[in-house]
Design an enzyme around this catalytic site. Structure first.
Site, PDB file in Angstrom:
ATOM      1  N   SER A  15       8.443   6.229  -2.849  1.00 52.91           N
ATOM      2  CA  SER A  15       8.542   7.465  -2.070  1.00 52.91           C
ATOM      3  C   SER A  15       8.409   7.087  -0.603  1.00 52.91           C
ATOM      4  O   SER A  15       9.081   6.157  -0.146  1.00 52.91           O
ATOM      5  CB  SER A  15       7.473   8.426  -2.595  1.00 52.91           C
ATOM      6  N   HIS A  42      11.926   9.313  -4.198  1.00 51.91           N
ATOM      7  CA  HIS A  42      11.813  10.678  -3.670  1.00 51.91           C
ATOM      8  C   HIS A  42      12.536  10.749  -2.337  1.00 51.91           C
ATOM      9  O   HIS A  42      12.488   9.836  -1.546  1.00 51.91           O
ATOM     10  CB  HIS A  42      10.341  11.043  -3.423  1.00 51.91           C
ATOM     11  N   ASP A 135       3.069  10.222  -8.384  1.00 55.05           N
ATOM     12  CA  ASP A 135       4.182  10.129  -9.318  1.00 55.05           C
ATOM     13  C   ASP A 135       4.437   8.648  -9.616  1.00 55.05           C
ATOM     14  O   ASP A 135       4.368   7.808  -8.718  1.00 55.05           O
ATOM     15  CB  ASP A 135       5.427  10.784  -8.695  1.00 55.05           C
TER      16      ASP A 135
END
Lengths: 190, 280
Positions: A15, A42, A135
């Site tokens: 991310s 992401h 995540d």
């Protein structure tokens, strides 16, 4: 121990702070690299185009946002499309989904990792790099539980280390490596 | 994921025997994941779930609704709408009628996007618009046409992109206010469809797995976006065959931006960019 052709797929999640890491890795993989490589990163919901182009410029291998039910082929880098979850189904195909975001994320790294670990079991390498949420932690645990190899970018090197430390808290990862070491490790698989 | 393949199959078979729903040919992993989530959300194991489904039809309906996915937005993927506007509807404007089916319409945002476009193109009165979904709850929401404002601010951006500009002709610009079609109430966190778009659409419950044509008409345009991704390759192909039957010659089928037609049915269509056109 690490034999060539032992692994059937590699999956990487990241991310915030992952873009430079990923482009560096993609720029370093040789043309002969034949293990399918899945990227679940992401990005802002509205950055739907441009991202893949930016990755493609650096990458030696083709970078593809797969369509639903597309066949997984050797020598490709697959990027989870914006605003879709990307699953690996048995039989070497992708399926996409627009289920609700998980951990505020779509694509969800966990979902991609769960499905890939189910499909490839001990033939999968899971990698988590820099990122600002948790995540991927459960996803990497799933890779480990299914017998796959787990790698985390050294948190000391990460721009944002939340994701990598969460992954290390969730499972006993096999390797903690710097970006350069990840590259060296992957190049040995080529 | 905790749930095993055997457990998923047991669930699918139970539902199949107890109802008209058949999930046998759904995409396996994403279906398993959603079932797993339902078990966790309901704090129930798969065997208790199954025995409850056998006894309680209302509960079965609820679980089926929970397992289907209902993501949609106004003018989702503006690029697709540009194609619909300038490459599909523009070619139909001299027809006496235009029949459109939204297959898997969810809460209706795609349908109202279409109605706005038809209004702006002066095709509204000649259009017959049909919409269906497997989930009767989302159909009720679709009929109401009231959406959350928060988290949906991109609706306004999408609207501007599709209604005001023409990517095929950069000199074209038309000022149309979002308020012409929608009432935004930030205080109550709502975006409401205005009455001029209401009562135009025939909404009906329909399961694409059952291939019948519930509207008893053929279509110039079918939209089925991000619906078939939940089906496996075999079932997708079956649906494409059915769409082919229900399209007029040269009728158009629009899928989601990350969907494509693989398999035998694709020979019956010509692909033009994002549009699949029925061969005549």
């Amino acid at each position: 121990m690490l034999r060539k052709n032992n692994y059937k797929a590699i999956i990487l999640g990241g991310s915030a702070g992952s873009f430079q890491v990923v482009t560096k890795i993609l720029a370093s993989l040789p043309k002969s690299f034949s293990i399918p490589f899945f990227l679940c990163l992401h990005r802002l919901k509205h950055v739907r185009s441009g991202f893949i182009e930016a990755l493609s410029i650096k990458s030696i291998l083709p970078v593809i946002e797969p369509n639903d039910k597309e066949h997984i082929r050797k020598g490709n880098i697959y990027l989870a499309p914006a605003n879709y979850h990307m699953y690996v189904e048995l039989g070497n195909i992708f399926s996409l989904s627009t289920e609700k975001p998980v951990n505020h994320s779509r694509p969800s790294i966990d979902l991609s990792f769960f499905s890939a670990s189910y499909a490839y079991r001990d033939k999968l390498i899971g990698i988590i790099v820099s990122g600002a949420n948790k995540d991927g932690a459960l996803g990497l645990k799933s890779v480990k539980d299914m017998g796959g190899l787990t790698v985390v970018q050294d948190p000391k090197e990460c721009q944002v280390k939340t994701m990598t430390t969460a992954a290390m808290d969730s499972t006993n990862v096999d390797k903690v490596l710097s970006t350069d070491e990840i590259i060296r490790f992957l190049r040995r698989l080529a | 994921m905790a749930i095993s393949n055997e457990e998923v199959n047991l669930f699918i078979n139970t539902v199949k025997n107890a109802s008209s729903y058949n999930f046998s040919n759904y995409s396996e992993r994403s279906f398993a994941r959603r079932l797993d989530k339902i078990l966790k959300d309901n704090q129930i194991d798969v065997y208790s779930l199954i025995s409850k489904i056998r006894r309680d039809n209302i509960f079965l309906e609820k679980i089926v609704k929970d397992i289907t996915v209902n993501t949609t937005e106004l003018f989702r993927d503006p690029k697709t709408w540009h194609v619909i506007r300038y490459r599909v509807l523009s070619k139909l404007k001299n027809q006496r009628t235009i029949n459109i089916w939204h297959a898997g319409c969810s809460t209706g945002q795609e349908v109202y996007s279409m109605l706005v476009l038809l209004k702006e193109m002066n095709l509204f009165d000649k259009a017959n618009v049909f919409a269906s979904d497997i989930n009767s709850d989302v159909l009720e929401l679709a009929k109401k046409g009231s959406y959350k404002y928060r988290f949906n601010i991109n609706y306004l951006e999408n609207f501007d992109s599709v209604i005001k500009t023409n990517p095929y002709n950069f000199e074209e610009y038309k000022e149309v206010s979002f308020a012409k079609y929608f009432t935004v109430d930030k205080q109550n966190d709502t975006i409401k469809v205005k009455d001029l778009l209401k009562n135009k659409v025939l909404f009906r419950k329909h399961d694409l797995v059952n291939g019948n044509n519930i509207f008893y008409t053929k279509f110039d345009l079918i939209l089925c976006r991000n619906v078939l991704i939940y089906f496996n390759h075999k079932l997708q192909n079956q649906v494409f065959e059915n769409f082919h039957k229900y399209l007029f010659p040269n009728g158009s089928l629009i899928l989601g931006i990350h969907e494509s037609m693989l398999g035998a049915a694709s020979a019956k269509y010509n692909k033009r960019g994002l549009v699949y056109i029925k061969k005549s």
